[in-house]
Every structure is written in C-alpha cells, then in structure tokens.
Scaffold this motif. Structure first.
Motif, PDB file in Angstrom:
ATOM      1  N   HIS A 283       0.764  -1.422  -0.072  1.00  0.00           N
ATOM      2  CA  HIS A 283      -0.061  -0.066   0.010  1.00  0.00           C
ATOM      3  C   HIS A 283       0.910   1.212  -0.117  1.00  0.00           C
ATOM      4  O   HIS A 283       0.726   2.186  -0.760  1.00  0.00           O
ATOM      5  N   VAL A 284       2.036   1.244   0.802  1.00  0.00           N
ATOM      6  CA  VAL A 284       2.731   2.276   1.173  1.00  0.00           C
ATOM      7  C   VAL A 284       3.225   2.758  -0.303  1.00  0.00           C
ATOM      8  O   VAL A 284       3.515   3.992  -0.515  1.00  0.00           O
ATOM      9  N   GLU A 285       3.902   1.821  -0.876  1.00  0.00           N
ATOM     10  CA  GLU A 285       4.427   2.116  -2.393  1.00  0.00           C
ATOM     11  C   GLU A 285       3.480   2.981  -3.205  1.00  0.00           C
ATOM     12  O   GLU A 285       4.241   3.884  -4.169  1.00  0.00           O
ATOM     13  N   GLY A 286       2.127   2.875  -3.262  1.00  0.00           N
ATOM     14  CA  GLY A 286       1.351   3.874  -3.993  1.00  0.00           C
ATOM     15  C   GLY A 286       1.316   5.248  -3.490  1.00  0.00           C
ATOM     16  O   GLY A 286       0.652   5.943  -4.117  1.00  0.00           O
ATOM     17  N   MET A 287       1.630   5.307  -2.078  1.00  0.00           N
ATOM     18  CA  MET A 287       1.200   6.704  -1.558  1.00  0.00           C
ATOM     19  C   MET A 287       2.512   7.523  -1.017  1.00  0.00           C
ATOM     20  O   MET A 287       2.368   8.546  -0.529  1.00  0.00           O
ATOM     21  N   ASN A 288       3.679   6.906  -1.248  1.00  0.00           N
ATOM     22  CA  ASN A 288       4.753   7.475  -0.612  1.00  0.00           C
ATOM     23  C   ASN A 288       5.430   8.992  -1.241  1.00  0.00           C
ATOM     24  O   ASN A 288       6.075   9.472  -0.692  1.00  0.00           O
ATOM     25  N   LYS A 289       4.801   9.089  -2.492  1.00  0.00           N
ATOM     26  CA  LYS A 289       4.879  10.475  -3.058  1.00  0.00           C
ATOM     27  C   LYS A 289       4.041  11.710  -2.511  1.00  0.00           C
ATOM     28  O   LYS A 289       4.173  12.707  -2.993  1.00  0.00           O
ATOM     29  N   SER A 290       3.071  11.186  -1.531  1.00  0.00           N
ATOM     30  CA  SER A 290       2.404  12.266  -1.217  1.00  0.00           C
ATOM     31  C   SER A 290       3.099  13.425  -0.207  1.00  0.00           C
ATOM     32  O   SER A 290       4.177  13.066   0.145  1.00  0.00           O
ATOM     33  N   GLY A 291       2.477  14.557  -0.326  1.00  0.00           N
ATOM     34  CA  GLY A 291       2.950  15.697   0.541  1.00  0.00           C
ATOM     35  C   GLY A 291       3.058  15.139   2.099  1.00  0.00           C
ATOM     36  O   GLY A 291       4.107  14.732   2.550  1.00  0.00           O
ATOM     37  N   VAL A 292       1.922  15.549   2.591  1.00  0.00           N
ATOM     38  CA  VAL A 292       2.050  15.280   4.147  1.00  0.00           C
ATOM     39  C   VAL A 292       0.853  14.095   4.276  1.00  0.00           C
ATOM     40  O   VAL A 292      -0.168  14.023   3.666  1.00  0.00           O
ATOM     41  N   VAL A 293       1.322  13.307   5.283  1.00  0.00           N
ATOM     42  CA  VAL A 293       0.689  11.902   5.341  1.00  0.00           C
ATOM     43  C   VAL A 293       0.223  12.080   6.706  1.00  0.00           C
ATOM     44  O   VAL A 293       0.973  12.069   7.581  1.00  0.00           O
ATOM     45  N   LEU A 294      -1.154  11.636   7.074  1.00  0.00           N
ATOM     46  CA  LEU A 294      -1.714  11.755   8.175  1.00  0.00           C
ATOM     47  C   LEU A 294      -2.266  10.237   8.510  1.00  0.00           C
ATOM     48  O   LEU A 294      -2.454   9.711   7.344  1.00  0.00           O
ATOM     49  N   ALA A 295      -2.147   9.544   9.825  1.00  0.00           N
ATOM     50  CA  ALA A 295      -2.633   8.381  10.054  1.00  0.00           C
ATOM     51  C   ALA A 295      -3.492   8.364  11.102  1.00  0.00           C
ATOM     52  O   ALA A 295      -3.193   8.987  12.200  1.00  0.00           O
ATOM     53  N   ILE A 296      -4.625   7.729  11.057  1.00  0.00           N
ATOM     54  CA  ILE A 296      -5.734   7.254  12.264  1.00  0.00           C
ATOM     55  C   ILE A 296      -5.623   5.849  12.352  1.00  0.00           C
ATOM     56  O   ILE A 296      -6.258   5.013  11.225  1.00  0.00           O
ATOM     57  N   ASN A 297      -5.156   5.464  13.442  1.00  0.00           N
ATOM     58  CA  ASN A 297      -5.536   4.041  13.678  1.00  0.00           C
ATOM     59  C   ASN A 297      -5.244   3.716  15.133  1.00  0.00           C
ATOM     60  O   ASN A 297      -4.820   4.314  15.900  1.00  0.00           O
ATOM     61  N   THR A 298      -6.215   2.742  15.590  1.00  0.00           N
ATOM     62  CA  THR A 298      -6.227   2.202  17.072  1.00  0.00           C
ATOM     63  C   THR A 298      -5.036   1.591  17.592  1.00  0.00           C
ATOM     64  O   THR A 298      -4.842   1.568  18.613  1.00  0.00           O
ATOM     65  N   ASP A 299      -4.211   1.058  16.522  1.00  0.00           N
ATOM     66  CA  ASP A 299      -3.044   0.362  17.031  1.00  0.00           C
ATOM     67  C   ASP A 299      -1.779   1.377  17.128  1.00  0.00           C
ATOM     68  O   ASP A 299      -1.119   1.628  16.109  1.00  0.00           O
ATOM     69  N   PRO A 300      -1.479   1.615  18.267  1.00  0.00           N
ATOM     70  CA  PRO A 300      -0.185   2.533  18.205  1.00  0.00           C
ATOM     71  C   PRO A 300       1.026   2.033  17.511  1.00  0.00           C
ATOM     72  O   PRO A 300       1.858   2.648  17.152  1.00  0.00           O
ATOM     73  N   ASN A 301       1.198   0.504  17.325  1.00  0.00           N
ATOM     74  CA  ASN A 301       2.512   0.189  16.723  1.00  0.00           C
ATOM     75  C   ASN A 301       2.017  -0.248  15.347  1.00  0.00           C
ATOM     76  O   ASN A 301       2.868  -1.036  14.741  1.00  0.00           O
ATOM     77  N   ALA A 302       0.905   0.276  14.502  1.00  0.00           N
ATOM     78  CA  ALA A 302       0.760  -0.154  13.353  1.00  0.00           C
ATOM     79  C   ALA A 302       1.948   0.733  12.467  1.00  0.00           C
ATOM     80  O   ALA A 302       2.200   1.598  12.675  1.00  0.00           O
ATOM     81  N   PRO A 303       2.503  -0.153  11.472  1.00  0.00           N
ATOM     82  CA  PRO A 303       3.414   0.324  10.582  1.00  0.00           C
ATOM     83  C   PRO A 303       3.072   1.630   9.789  1.00  0.00           C
ATOM     84  O   PRO A 303       3.991   2.412   9.501  1.00  0.00           O
ATOM     85  N   ILE A 304       1.773   2.117   9.748  1.00  0.00           N
ATOM     86  CA  ILE A 304       1.521   2.986   9.045  1.00  0.00           C
ATOM     87  C   ILE A 304       2.157   4.429   9.713  1.00  0.00           C
ATOM     88  O   ILE A 304       2.392   5.258   9.031  1.00  0.00           O
ATOM     89  N   PHE A 305       2.251   3.963  11.122  1.00  0.00           N
ATOM     90  CA  PHE A 305       2.717   5.681  12.045  1.00  0.00           C
ATOM     91  C   PHE A 305       4.245   6.138  11.144  1.00  0.00           C
ATOM     92  O   PHE A 305       4.571   7.136  11.377  1.00  0.00           O
ATOM     93  N   GLU A 306       4.900   4.845  10.952  1.00  0.00           N
ATOM     94  CA  GLU A 306       6.260   5.148  10.449  1.00  0.00           C
ATOM     95  C   GLU A 306       6.285   5.858   9.166  1.00  0.00           C
ATOM     96  O   GLU A 306       7.343   6.459   8.603  1.00  0.00           O
TER      97      GLU A 306
END
Ligand SMILES: Cc1cc2nc3c(=O)[nH]c(=O)nc-3n(C[C@H](O)[C@H](O)[C@H](O)COP(=O)(O)OP(=O)(O)OC[C@H]3O[C@@H](n4cnc5c(N)ncnc54)[C@H](O)[C@@H]3O)c2cc1C
Lengths: 336, 259
Positions: A283-306
């Motif tokens: 998933h990240v491969e398709g969005m890592n050219k974005s300007g600013v990335v925000l993440a909302i997730n219940t799991d504090p250890n979710a990789p998306i936060f990195e």
C-alpha cells in the motif's frame, strides 16, 4: 534461440487503451513519457489503438503527442479480450518492428502484454515506474523490487521489442493540443471472430474514478469495518477524494479504481489521510510520494505511523467526525 | 476416474514480512528470511480444490525450484492436492519470465492439464507475467484477475468473473485454459489433519528435469530476453512520524499541507 538484429527495430510505440471509446488515463501519461524517449532517439512516436469505431480516440492520440496512429478497428476487439488483442498486436509488431513498446500496467495491459512478448521473444518488464533510453536506444526500465526498498534497472539488450508495462499514475499526461497533426493509418485486421478462444458474456463497469490527479485523499482500510461514513465526512470537509487499500476493495466497500498501491494506483496528493490502514508495503508504495501523510489507527504499533508525518491513535469514526467538524467551518479558506 | 486435470503453479518466496536489511551492506537480506508459499498461490490452490469438489477433478501442484522448495508442495498436498511435481534443474538458473513460463507451459502439456491455475503474481518478483506467458507459449486461452470460476464440462469451457478497472466482466474461455486468480478471492481452506500427516510423512514429489520436458536448450539465462542492469537502494521517504494526542493538533499540519 531467436537471433535478431536490433538495428532493424525503430520507434517508440505506446498502446492507447480504450474501452467503448473511453480512454484509460495512463495512455496519455505514456504518450507524454514516450515523447521524451523519442526526443533522445530521434525516432517516431507511434500510438496504437485497438477497438471498434475508434476514430475519435485516434485523433485524441495525435493531440496527446503521437506522430502517427495505427488503428486496428473491428468489432472483434470490443469488448476487450486477451486473445484477439494479443494476436493483432503481435502481428503489427512482427510486421513493423518497433524498438520500444510501452503499455499501461492496468489489468488489460498486464493481461495481454505477454501474448505479444512471448511469441516475439521480446523482453517484457512489469510494473515499471521510471524509464530512460540511452544513445544506443537501450531502454532502462526501472521498477521497485523487494517490496519497494530497491529500484532495479531491467535491460533487454539482444531482443526486440523492448516492452514494458508501466504503473498508472507515475507519469504526468501532457495537455492535449488539438492543432497537432499526424497520420492516422488503419491497419489490416488479422483476427477473425471464429478463431477466438473466449467470449465476454457480460461487462459491468461503473465507478472508474481517476484518483491519480487528486490533490487531497482520504484513504480507508480494513479498520473502518465497512463504515465509510466518517471517512466520507472527513473527505467532504477537506474537499478530498476517497481512496482505499486493497483489503477495503476486496471487501467490496469501495471500487477497485480507487485502490492505492502496488497493484492499484500511484497517487501524489498534497495531503493523504490514512484511516484504519495498517501500512503494508504494497500500500505504502502507492502513496509515499504524497506531500503530508496523516494516519488514524487504533493500534499504536501499526506500521503506518512510520510512513506518516502525523498520526493519532484512536477510533476512525471518532477522529474523522471530530476532524470533519473542526474543518467544515474553514474549508473555504483552506481551498482559497 | 478423473475427467479433468487441474495443474496449480505454486512458488516458494521469502516471507515478505521478515525480509530485513543486512547491517553491513545496507542491502536487503533475502537469504535469511524464512521461505513460505507465495500468498497469492494459496488462493489459486483454493480455486483448484473447489473445482475438485465440484467436478472430481484431479489436482496437481507444481513448483519450479531447488529440492529445498518441496515444502510448498507438501503444503499443497496437505490442503488437498492429489499430487505434487518438483520441476528442478540447474539449467533453469537465470531464467526470466520467458523461459519460466515456457517450462510451466510444457509441464501443463506433459500433465495433460485442462485448467492451469496460478496466483495473481508473486510477492518476490511481482511481474504477474507467468500465467499469460504459459497461455501464450501453448496458444491456450487465459483469464487473469479471476474472482469466481465455474467449470462447464458440457460446453468445454470455463466461465469466470474477472476484476476489471471500475467493475467486473463475466468471460467464458475454451479449455485448456490458464487462470490467474485475484489475490483476496478464494479464501484458502485449512489443511485437514489426516492429509497433513500424509503430506509430511508419506508424500514425495515427482521430479521433472529440463530434459524430461525436452527443453534443455530453451531455458536459463541464455534465452532470457531481460537482464538486471543494476540495483539501487531507494532512500526511504523521510516522514516526521509524530504521534499527537489531540485531534486539534492535526489541524495545523492539515492547514499547512493544503495551503
Ligand atoms: C501481490 C500483492 C499485491 C498487493 N497490492 C496491494 C495494493 O495495491 N494496495 C494495498 O493497499 N494492498 C495491497 N496488498 C495487500 C497488502 O499486503 C495488505 O494486506 C493491505 O494493504 C492491508 O490493508 P488494510 O491496511 O486496509 O488492512 P489491515 O492490514 O487489516 O489493517 C487494518 C488496520 O486498521 C486498524 N484498525 C482497526 N480498527 C480500527 C478502528 N476502529 N479505527 C481505526 N483503525 C482501526 C488496525 O489497527 C489495522 O492497522 C497486496 C498484497 C499482495 C500479496
């Protein structure tokens, strides 16, 4: 083994993918990028149109930068099927010997490209995100490998054509110039209906959104559990387009044309809000050219936060609604 | 006994979740990651086994690789495949998708396949080119991104739902046919206890070499049109990675981003 003389092969071909007259945007992206290649090689940029009643598409291909358009026009090509497309494309390649062939990495492009590359013993590189050509006319096709941590350059030195399927959304289309002129040539159709091996019984196409141009995106993942309303409210407040992970698409909550990632679209908005998205590399491969990335997730250890600039640990519905409320008053200024 | 033969291509890949960086070279260290079955292939196996359930088809799993890849065949047999074939030969080394799909095409002929099932793509090379390649080498019909599959013996064809951009299509294709299953469709069944025991203690794969298939001269590096010209490590995108406590803390960054 097939021995060929690479010098006999000339020109850059771009496949223009159309379904019932509607052109897939990646086709125009490839014509713009193909133009850059022909500026280096000094050769012709040829657009290939396969379909039924495709005069308008052929004209549009000229406007988007093609020097010449080859049209295979016949009812056998509508709707799309791999075997007639492959057979027609192959015959044209064998007859006219292009050096480079670019095809959009859509389900259609990835479906039939092999039916051209295999019988012609061409080199076919998949899922390309960067292309270049050297003075000798060798295509440098770069593609992410090993989950996107590495960019591999794939070459095809002794075989022709040098074919590549290109991921949609990575290149920018040029503004069409309606005054551009060029030759539209109708080619001989080599496929007959009674030779086909497949039959389309039904084709249902609805939402074919183009999220690749979106300035703002709210993307939902499996974590929203089918409740898209909060994300929609946030998207409305931000004037953003809705996108999704493959997991959300597979659940049937949202159409596949809105999928971001390795097997979906590449997007580059100024703001990307990932809602209930774990942050898998595909998933990240398709969005890592974005300007600013925000993440909302219940799991504090979710990789998306990195992979995010700012994150908040919390339930998607609560956070989206609260954000939407705060923002809805000020959206007009935001846009201005 | 069996009217139909279904061949399923499976591949062993490094577990994508476990691939780490070599601390000395900074390069990806794939060798140390545990090997698993390519996850999309499990969907293909399920699709094959559902044909077996409905039509008493014989299902044979095949894999190309060193003998070390045998566990993926055991896993396939444990799930319910009737047999497993290991296609193994040094001659295959350096093969790109052209000779790889040629090899699998010859295997499909050798095993008299009516349907060849594959995963959408592999997680290690992710080209998705092998299923159409198999079909092209044999001049067979193909269906990719398939979400549902129905064998119609009386018509001599299969009918499938294919995922297409913005929707789906229902397509019929003549047998023999190569079908690549959309990842996420066909929830793989768990292995039965009995079958699992058999796969682990009694099952030994049949082996086929390039010579058995008559393709010694048509495989490997020499016939592969593509080559790797170089590898660059991609600098990871630099993200702030800041986790905030309050929704209000996100307003500033949002305003800045869309300013
Ligand atoms: C060949 C291949 C190609 C692929 N291509 C793509 C692709 O193009 N695009 C893509 O996206 N994926 C792709 N994938 C799939 C990818 O590996 C992941 O499985 C997928 O991205 C996961 O989607 P997800 O984040 O929505 O779901 P999950 O991984 O299930 O994550 C859900 C997240 O939601 C969080 N959550 C749960 N409840 C809540 C709540 N109430 N509020 C907020 N958060 C919550 C969870 O903590 C979790 O982090 C591909 C996989 C393969 C094998």
């Amino acid at each position: 083994m097939t021995e060929i003389d690479p010098d006999e092969y000339e020109g850059v071909w771009v496949f223009v993918e159309e379904h019932a007259g509607e052109v897939m945007p990646v086709s125009w992206e490839l014509l713009a990028e193909g133009r850059k290649l022909t500026e280096t090689t000094g050769q012709e940029l040829v657009a290939l149109v396969i379909g039924e009643d495709c005069e308008a598409v052929a004209e549009a291909a000229l406007a988007h930068g093609a020097d010449r358009v080859l049209v295979a026009d016949d009812p056998v090509f509508e709707p799309y099927r791999a075997d007639p497309y492959g057979a027609q494309f192959r015959a044209m390649v064998e007859e006219r010997k292009p050096s480079i062939v670019l095809i959009g990495g859509t389900h259609t492009g990835r479906d039939f490209a092999g039916r051209v590359a295999v019988p012609t013993h061409a080199g076919l590189t998949a899922d390309v995100t960067e292309i270049d050509v050297d003075e000798a006319g060798i295509l440098q096709a770069r593609r992410p490998a090993f989950g996107g941590d590495v960019l591999a350059t794939i070459l095809c030195e002794d075989h022709r054509p040098q074919m590549a399927t290109i991921r949609p959304g990575v290149f920018e289309a040029a503004e069409p110039d309606p005054d551009r002129t060029g030759e539209v040539e109708r080619v001989e159709v080599v496929v007959a209906e009674d030779e086909t091996m497949s039959e389309v019984l039904e084709r249902v196409v609805g939402d074919r959104a183009d999220i690749t141009e979106a300035e703002r995106i709210v993307a939902v993942g499996a974590g929203v559990e089918g409740d898209l309303e909060p994300a929609r409210a946030l998207a409305a407040a931000l004037d953003a387009d809705l996108a999704a992970t493959r997991a959300a698409v597979d659940e049937g909550w949202i159409d596949g044309s809105r999928q971001v990632g390795q097997t979906g679209k590449t997007v580059r908005p100024e703001l990307y809000v990932a809602v209930g998205v774990s942050g898998a590399i595909q998933h990240v491969e398709g969005m890592n050219k974005s300007g600013v990335v925000l993440a909302i997730n219940t799991d504090p250890n979710a990789p998306i936060f990195e992979h995010a600039d700012y994150g908040i640990v919390g339930d998607h519905a609560e956070v989206c609604h609260e954000l939407a409320d705060r923002l809805s008053g000020e959206t007009p200024e935001l846009i201005a | 006994m069996h009217d139909f033969t279904v061949v399923v291509g499976v591949k062993q890949v490094p577990d994508a979740d476990e691939v780490g960086l070599d601390p000395d070279t900074g390069r990806l260290d794939r060798a140390s990651a545990p090997a698993v079955m390519n996850p999309p292939d499990r969907c293909a196996l399920e699709a094959a086994l559902s044909l077996k359930d409905a039509h008493a088809a014989r299902v044979i799993a095949v894999t190309m690789g060193p003998p070390m890849a045998t566990p993926v065949l055991r896993e396939a047999v444990a799930m319910g495949c009737d047999d497993g074939v290991l296609i193994t030969d040094r001659a295959f080394a350096g093969s790109d998708t052209w000779p790889t799909s040629l090899t699998l095409a010859r295997v499909a002929e050798h095993l008299d396949a009516d349907v060849v099932l594959c995963g959408e793509e592999t997680t290690d090379s992710s080209t998705g080119q092998v299923p159409p390649g198999i079909a092209a080498h044999n001049g067979w019909a193909q269906l990719t991104y398939v979400e549902a599959l129905d064998l119609r013996p009386e018509e001599g064809r299969v009918v499938a739902h294919r995922d297409v951009e913005g929707g789906y299509e229902v397509v019929a294709a003549d047998l023999p046919v190569v079908v690549a299953v959309a990842f996420g469709s066909f929830e793989p069944r768990p292995a039965g206890l009995h079958r699992k025991l058999f796969a682990e203690t009694e099952f030994d794969p049949r082996e086929l070499s390039a010579a058995d298939l008559g393709i010694e001269e048509e495989v490997g590096l020499a016939v592969s049109p593509t080559s790797v010209g170089g590898m660059e490590t991609v600098q990871p995108v630099d993200r702030q990675g800041e986790v905030v406590d309050e929704v209000d803390d996100l307003l500033g960054p949002i305003r800045e981003a869309v300013a």
